[in-house]
Motif scaffolding. Sequence first.
Motif, PDB file in Angstrom:
ATOM      1  N   GLY A  21     -36.434 -58.804  16.455  1.00 18.73           N
ATOM      2  CA  GLY A  21     -36.700 -59.952  17.301  1.00 18.73           C
ATOM      3  C   GLY A  21     -35.417 -60.592  17.810  1.00 18.73           C
ATOM      4  O   GLY A  21     -34.312 -60.206  17.424  1.00 18.73           O
ATOM      5  N   GLY A  22     -35.589 -61.586  18.668  1.00 14.50           N
ATOM      6  CA  GLY A  22     -34.428 -62.281  19.204  1.00 14.50           C
ATOM      7  C   GLY A  22     -34.805 -63.142  20.383  1.00 14.50           C
ATOM      8  O   GLY A  22     -35.981 -63.371  20.663  1.00 14.50           O
ATOM      9  N   LEU A  23     -33.759 -63.614  21.058  1.00 10.60           N
ATOM     10  CA  LEU A  23     -33.920 -64.446  22.248  1.00 10.60           C
ATOM     11  C   LEU A  23     -33.652 -63.587  23.477  1.00 10.60           C
ATOM     12  O   LEU A  23     -32.605 -62.925  23.549  1.00 10.60           O
ATOM     13  CB  LEU A  23     -32.951 -65.621  22.185  1.00 10.60           C
ATOM     14  CG  LEU A  23     -32.868 -66.516  23.423  1.00 10.60           C
ATOM     15  CD1 LEU A  23     -34.208 -67.204  23.679  1.00 10.60           C
ATOM     16  CD2 LEU A  23     -31.751 -67.544  23.255  1.00 10.60           C
ATOM     17  N   VAL A  24     -34.572 -63.604  24.420  1.00 10.32           N
ATOM     18  CA  VAL A  24     -34.419 -62.787  25.619  1.00 10.32           C
ATOM     19  C   VAL A  24     -34.944 -63.574  26.819  1.00 10.32           C
ATOM     20  O   VAL A  24     -35.832 -64.430  26.668  1.00 10.32           O
ATOM     21  CB  VAL A  24     -35.177 -61.447  25.453  1.00 10.32           C
ATOM     22  CG1 VAL A  24     -36.666 -61.667  25.307  1.00 10.32           C
ATOM     23  CG2 VAL A  24     -34.868 -60.483  26.575  1.00 10.32           C
ATOM     24  N   GLN A  25     -34.406 -63.309  27.976  1.00  9.33           N
ATOM     25  CA  GLN A  25     -34.883 -63.956  29.188  1.00  9.33           C
ATOM     26  C   GLN A  25     -36.178 -63.296  29.667  1.00  9.33           C
ATOM     27  O   GLN A  25     -36.443 -62.116  29.385  1.00  9.33           O
ATOM     28  CB  GLN A  25     -33.835 -63.873  30.286  1.00  9.33           C
ATOM     29  CG  GLN A  25     -32.626 -64.769  30.050  1.00  9.33           C
ATOM     30  CD  GLN A  25     -31.691 -64.795  31.241  1.00  9.33           C
ATOM     31  OE1 GLN A  25     -31.608 -63.841  32.005  1.00  9.33           O
ATOM     32  NE2 GLN A  25     -30.968 -65.900  31.406  1.00  9.33           N
ATOM     33  N   ALA A  26     -36.962 -64.048  30.396  1.00  9.96           N
ATOM     34  CA  ALA A  26     -38.190 -63.497  30.972  1.00  9.96           C
ATOM     35  C   ALA A  26     -37.855 -62.257  31.799  1.00  9.96           C
ATOM     36  O   ALA A  26     -36.854 -62.231  32.515  1.00  9.96           O
ATOM     37  CB  ALA A  26     -38.869 -64.545  31.836  1.00  9.96           C
ATOM     38  N   GLY A  27     -38.689 -61.240  31.639  1.00 10.23           N
ATOM     39  CA  GLY A  27     -38.451 -59.966  32.305  1.00 10.23           C
ATOM     40  C   GLY A  27     -37.676 -58.971  31.470  1.00 10.23           C
ATOM     41  O   GLY A  27     -37.591 -57.790  31.831  1.00 10.23           O
ATOM     42  N   GLY A  28     -37.125 -59.434  30.361  1.00  4.48           N
ATOM     43  CA  GLY A  28     -36.329 -58.578  29.496  1.00  4.48           C
ATOM     44  C   GLY A  28     -37.190 -57.761  28.544  1.00  4.48           C
ATOM     45  O   GLY A  28     -38.424 -57.786  28.596  1.00  4.48           O
ATOM     46  N   SER A  29     -36.490 -57.029  27.669  1.00  5.75           N
ATOM     47  CA  SER A  29     -37.166 -56.126  26.734  1.00  5.75           C
ATOM     48  C   SER A  29     -36.636 -56.307  25.320  1.00  5.75           C
ATOM     49  O   SER A  29     -35.476 -56.698  25.126  1.00  5.75           O
ATOM     50  CB  SER A  29     -36.944 -54.661  27.152  1.00  5.75           C
ATOM     51  OG  SER A  29     -37.496 -54.398  28.425  1.00  5.75           O
ATOM     52  N   LEU A  30     -37.474 -56.000  24.365  1.00  9.68           N
ATOM     53  CA  LEU A  30     -37.096 -55.943  22.963  1.00  9.68           C
ATOM     54  C   LEU A  30     -37.873 -54.804  22.309  1.00  9.68           C
ATOM     55  O   LEU A  30     -38.985 -54.479  22.741  1.00  9.68           O
ATOM     56  CB  LEU A  30     -37.418 -57.245  22.224  1.00  9.68           C
ATOM     57  CG  LEU A  30     -36.535 -58.460  22.464  1.00  9.68           C
ATOM     58  CD1 LEU A  30     -37.132 -59.679  21.786  1.00  9.68           C
ATOM     59  CD2 LEU A  30     -35.120 -58.213  21.956  1.00  9.68           C
ATOM     60  N   ARG A  31     -37.294 -54.264  21.242  1.00  5.23           N
ATOM     61  CA  ARG A  31     -37.991 -53.248  20.450  1.00  5.23           C
ATOM     62  C   ARG A  31     -38.061 -53.716  19.009  1.00  5.23           C
ATOM     63  O   ARG A  31     -37.014 -53.890  18.368  1.00  5.23           O
ATOM     64  CB  ARG A  31     -37.285 -51.902  20.515  1.00  5.23           C
ATOM     65  CG  ARG A  31     -38.082 -50.766  19.884  1.00  5.23           C
ATOM     66  CD  ARG A  31     -37.244 -49.529  19.709  1.00  5.23           C
ATOM     67  NE  ARG A  31     -38.036 -48.350  19.410  1.00  5.23           N
ATOM     68  CZ  ARG A  31     -37.579 -47.309  18.720  1.00  5.23           C
ATOM     69  NH1 ARG A  31     -36.325 -47.310  18.276  1.00  5.23           N
ATOM     70  NH2 ARG A  31     -38.364 -46.266  18.492  1.00  5.23           N
ATOM     71  N   LEU A  32     -39.259 -53.928  18.536  1.00  6.72           N
ATOM     72  CA  LEU A  32     -39.458 -54.353  17.164  1.00  6.72           C
ATOM     73  C   LEU A  32     -39.691 -53.141  16.274  1.00  6.72           C
ATOM     74  O   LEU A  32     -40.280 -52.154  16.699  1.00  6.72           O
ATOM     75  CB  LEU A  32     -40.656 -55.291  17.061  1.00  6.72           C
ATOM     76  CG  LEU A  32     -40.660 -56.513  17.978  1.00  6.72           C
ATOM     77  CD1 LEU A  32     -41.865 -57.381  17.675  1.00  6.72           C
ATOM     78  CD2 LEU A  32     -39.367 -57.302  17.847  1.00  6.72           C
ATOM     79  N   SER A  33     -39.253 -53.258  15.032  1.00  2.00           N
ATOM     80  CA  SER A  33     -39.478 -52.216  14.034  1.00  2.00           C
ATOM     81  C   SER A  33     -40.130 -52.823  12.807  1.00  2.00           C
ATOM     82  O   SER A  33     -39.886 -53.984  12.472  1.00  2.00           O
ATOM     83  CB  SER A  33     -38.161 -51.559  13.614  1.00  2.00           C
ATOM     84  OG  SER A  33     -37.529 -50.938  14.702  1.00  2.00           O
ATOM     85  N   CYS A  34     -40.938 -52.028  12.144  1.00  3.66           N
ATOM     86  CA  CYS A  34     -41.575 -52.463  10.901  1.00  3.66           C
ATOM     87  C   CYS A  34     -41.476 -51.312   9.917  1.00  3.66           C
ATOM     88  O   CYS A  34     -42.073 -50.254  10.136  1.00  3.66           O
ATOM     89  CB  CYS A  34     -43.026 -52.829  11.147  1.00  3.66           C
ATOM     90  SG  CYS A  34     -43.990 -53.075   9.642  1.00  3.66           S
ATOM     91  N   ALA A  35     -40.737 -51.531   8.848  1.00  7.55           N
ATOM     92  CA  ALA A  35     -40.573 -50.522   7.813  1.00  7.55           C
ATOM     93  C   ALA A  35     -41.502 -50.828   6.650  1.00  7.55           C
ATOM     94  O   ALA A  35     -41.531 -51.958   6.158  1.00  7.55           O
ATOM     95  CB  ALA A  35     -39.127 -50.490   7.340  1.00  7.55           C
ATOM     96  N   ALA A  36     -42.260 -49.813   6.235  1.00  8.05           N
ATOM     97  CA  ALA A  36     -43.169 -49.980   5.100  1.00  8.05           C
ATOM     98  C   ALA A  36     -42.555 -49.333   3.875  1.00  8.05           C
ATOM     99  O   ALA A  36     -41.892 -48.303   3.966  1.00  8.05           O
ATOM    100  CB  ALA A  36     -44.520 -49.353   5.409  1.00  8.05           C
ATOM    101  N   SER A  37     -42.826 -49.919   2.739  1.00  2.95           N
ATOM    102  CA  SER A  37     -42.196 -49.455   1.503  1.00  2.95           C
ATOM    103  C   SER A  37     -42.897 -48.258   0.881  1.00  2.95           C
ATOM    104  O   SER A  37     -42.324 -47.574   0.074  1.00  2.95           O
ATOM    105  CB  SER A  37     -42.167 -50.577   0.471  1.00  2.95           C
ATOM    106  OG  SER A  37     -43.483 -50.953   0.131  1.00  2.95           O
ATOM    107  N   SER A  38     -44.107 -48.012   1.271  1.00 10.93           N
ATOM    108  CA  SER A  38     -44.893 -47.005   0.570  1.00 10.93           C
ATOM    109  C   SER A  38     -45.193 -45.800   1.453  1.00 10.93           C
ATOM    110  O   SER A  38     -45.426 -45.932   2.646  1.00 10.93           O
ATOM    111  CB  SER A  38     -46.212 -47.607   0.084  1.00 10.93           C
ATOM    112  OG  SER A  38     -47.040 -46.595  -0.456  1.00 10.93           O
ATOM    113  N   SER A  39     -45.235 -44.663   0.835  1.00 11.83           N
ATOM    114  CA  SER A  39     -45.536 -43.447   1.584  1.00 11.83           C
ATOM    115  C   SER A  39     -46.989 -43.390   2.041  1.00 11.83           C
ATOM    116  O   SER A  39     -47.338 -42.537   2.847  1.00 11.83           O
ATOM    117  CB  SER A  39     -45.205 -42.220   0.740  1.00 11.83           C
ATOM    118  OG  SER A  39     -45.994 -42.219  -0.448  1.00 11.83           O
ATOM    119  N   ILE A  40     -47.849 -44.303   1.548  1.00 12.28           N
ATOM    120  CA  ILE A  40     -49.242 -44.293   1.978  1.00 12.28           C
ATOM    121  C   ILE A  40     -49.388 -44.844   3.386  1.00 12.28           C
ATOM    122  O   ILE A  40     -50.459 -44.826   3.951  1.00 12.28           O
ATOM    123  CB  ILE A  40     -50.158 -45.074   1.015  1.00 12.28           C
ATOM    124  CG1 ILE A  40     -49.817 -46.568   1.011  1.00 12.28           C
ATOM    125  CG2 ILE A  40     -50.082 -44.497  -0.382  1.00 12.28           C
ATOM    126  CD1 ILE A  40     -50.798 -47.398   0.216  1.00 12.28           C
TER     127      ILE A  40
END
Length: 113
Positions: free
Chosen positions: A9-28
């Motif tokens: 996450g972060g601060l971005v101007q309108a029209g901009g882009s971001l890429r979120l990531s989510c890491a899970a702890s379990s192999s399930i």
Amino acid sequence: QVQLVESGGGLVQAGGSLRLSCAASSSIFSFYTMGWYRQAPGKQRELVARITTGHSTNYADSVKGRFTISRDNAKNTVYLQMNSLKPEDTAVYYCNRLPLTDWGQGTQVTVSS
């Protein structure tokens, strides 16, 4: 117990882009549908995108055509590519599996006009 850690996450101007990531702890992780949710101040948490184990995707109407969810089962990670961001996308973004487990801390996305 699955633990989820969101980042990107972060601060971005309108029209901009971001890429979120989510890491899970379990192999399930690879056996569950995963979703990205968001909660804006004073509003309920809402599901914005989800991806099945077979990589089928669904999006909320408000983000359709702008956001893309993807997953890498080998890395136990789910992503949310957000393009053409709008001020109304400002929220804390969370990921979770379906059925829900404990929430992570989320990542703040702020879009300035």
